[in-house]
Design a protein around this motif. Sequence first.
Motif: not given
Length: 96
Positions: A5-8, A52-66
């Motif tokens: 899992i990588t994230y920005d 995946q569900e937990k991380l998708l609830k946290i991230m901002d899809p307009k500003a972050d990448s997962l």
Amino acid sequence: MLVVITYDVNTETAAGRKRLRQISRQCVNYGQRVQNSVFECLLDSAQCRVLQEKLLKIMDPKADSLRFYYLGSNYENKIQHFGCKQGYMPEDVLMV
């Protein structure tokens, strides 16, 4: 299966820095940090969906990448490590 899992996360705002901490905390609960924003997690398919569900609830899809990379069960030959930090095998005993 081994999942990388990588994230920005955009940390220009206080909300972004909070999301970064929350995503990191969730990943620590499921796997081992191998680089700043990279985790190796040994998961079954149900655990993977939950995380995946937990991380998708946290991230901002307009500003972050997962990103999720599914290496499967026969991952030993798919990983090469070079450099100073010693690698680890997820199924080995981890002393804390």
